[in-house]
Design a protein around this motif. Structure first.
Motif, mmCIF file in Angstrom:
data_model
loop_
_atom_site.group_PDB
_atom_site.id
_atom_site.type_symbol
_atom_site.label_atom_id
_atom_site.label_comp_id
_atom_site.label_asym_id
_atom_site.label_seq_id
_atom_site.Cartn_x
_atom_site.Cartn_y
_atom_site.Cartn_z
ATOM 1 N N ASP A 169 0.828 -1.209 0.000
ATOM 2 C CA ASP A 169 0.000 0.000 0.000
ATOM 3 C C ASP A 169 0.860 1.257 0.000
ATOM 4 O O ASP A 169 1.890 1.313 0.677
ATOM 5 C CB ASP A 169 -0.910 0.035 1.238
ATOM 6 N N THR A 215 0.566 5.755 0.062
ATOM 7 C CA THR A 215 -0.269 6.938 0.220
ATOM 8 C C THR A 215 0.601 8.163 0.419
ATOM 9 O O THR A 215 1.791 8.033 0.715
ATOM 10 C CB THR A 215 -1.240 6.782 1.413
ATOM 11 N N PRO A 229 -6.741 10.277 3.457
ATOM 12 C CA PRO A 229 -5.769 10.081 2.371
ATOM 13 C C PRO A 229 -6.180 8.921 1.460
ATOM 14 O O PRO A 229 -6.790 7.943 1.907
ATOM 15 C CB PRO A 229 -4.468 9.759 3.107
ATOM 16 N N VAL A 272 -5.364 5.651 -0.635
ATOM 17 C CA VAL A 272 -4.395 4.554 -0.583
ATOM 18 C C VAL A 272 -4.398 3.830 -1.914
ATOM 19 O O VAL A 272 -5.454 3.426 -2.412
ATOM 20 C CB VAL A 272 -4.713 3.577 0.562
#
Length: 297
Positions: A164, A166, A192, A194
């Motif tokens: 992941d 971000t 946010p 992702v």
């Protein structure tokens, strides 16, 4: 007449370079500006020694703070505020010029770095990497989780177990706890976004954590140097600090972790990875427990 002016200009330039040269040469070094409580520097082949104001944080060295201890490290206007019970290193292999990579094993650090065109500062934990251009942010690392929160600027976060990714702005945070849940958990007034990415191992070996990719043998061979037992009887004395500094200048690499509960009368001794790092003060012969396991890159 022209030749005389040119000669004077050259003389002034030479004088300025002589005066400012040492300052520029030291501009890439991280220096201890403040320290309260007990903190140690340690590295493979170097006895643990007390951190004092004015010392340079050498690449490949680890700093460990004991309960209640704090330190402030600075490079120009950039700062790293170190909290109690914190262990982290400046990677020797991954830090070049003004580019700095911290390997944070545990505890809390708060970083304030200047804005530049390209990312020049990275914090790697056992769970994720945080890459910044210029910002103020905090990283907290516990046994099975880590969290990064941003006060100013932008921080790119890459999770190792899930891949992941971000980008965090002011007031946003991300955390990773792969033993409980794979993937980044994000928060903030505006949540946010992702995005998926490729999994990868941390930049340094860590204790086994569920879902975190492990290093291959080839990756381990590229480590800065071995971590392990670093003896430190009489480590707090001026002579030992001097010896440690000399060893640092000779290029000792790698990272071990200093700082732990002290036990009177103990003496450290060098040995294999994942052991204890001795630490003492004023020739008292104390020793402390370290939190280092594996190799650091």
């Amino acid at each position: 007449m022209f030749a005389g002016r040119l000669a004077r200009c050259l003389s002034v330039l030479i004088l300025v370079s002589l005066v400012l040269g040492p300052s520029f040469a030291g501009a890439e070094e991280w220096v201890v500006k403040r320290v309260s409580g007990i903190a140690y520097f340690v590295a493979p082949g170097v006895e643990a020694y007390r951190v004092e104001k004015g010392m340079v944080f050498e690449k490949g060295f680890t700093m460990g703070t004991r309960p209640g201890a704090r330190a402030l490290i600075a490079r120009g206007d950039e700062t790293i505020a170190v909290g109690p019970n914190t262990t982290f290193a400046i990677s020797k292999r991954l830090s070049r010029g003004t580019r700095t990579t911290l390997l944070q094993r545990k505890g809390t650090i708060e970083v304030d770095v200047e804005k530049r065109q390209r990312p020049h500062f990275t914090v790697e934990t056992p769970f994720f990497a945080a890459v910044v251009k210029g910002t103020r942010f905090e990283v907290r690392v516990r046994e099975k989780q880590a969290r990064v929160s941003v006060e100013r600027g932008v921080v790119a976060v890459e999770d190792f177990a899930s891949g992941d990714r971000t980008e965090l702005g002011a007031g946003q945070s991300a955390s990773s706890a792969p033993a409980r849940k794979v993937g980044l958990s994000v928060a903030g007034k505006t949540k946010p976004v992702v995005s998926p990415g490729a999994k990868r191992a941390p930049a340094f070996e860590t204790p086994a954590v569920k879902n975190v990719p492990a290093h291959s043998g080839a990756a381990n061979a590229q480590a800065d140097g071995p971590s392990g037992n670093v003896g430190a009887s009489h480590a707090g004395s001026a002579s030992s600090a001097s010896k440690a500094g000399n060893a640092a200048n000779s290029g000792a690499g790698g990272n071990a972790n200093a700082g732990g509960s002290s036990n009177s009368g103990g003496n450290g001794a060098s040995g294999g990875s994942g052991g204890s790092a001795g630490s003492g003060s004023d020739n008292s012969g104390s020793s402390g427990n370290a939190g280092s396991n594996g190799k650091n890159r």
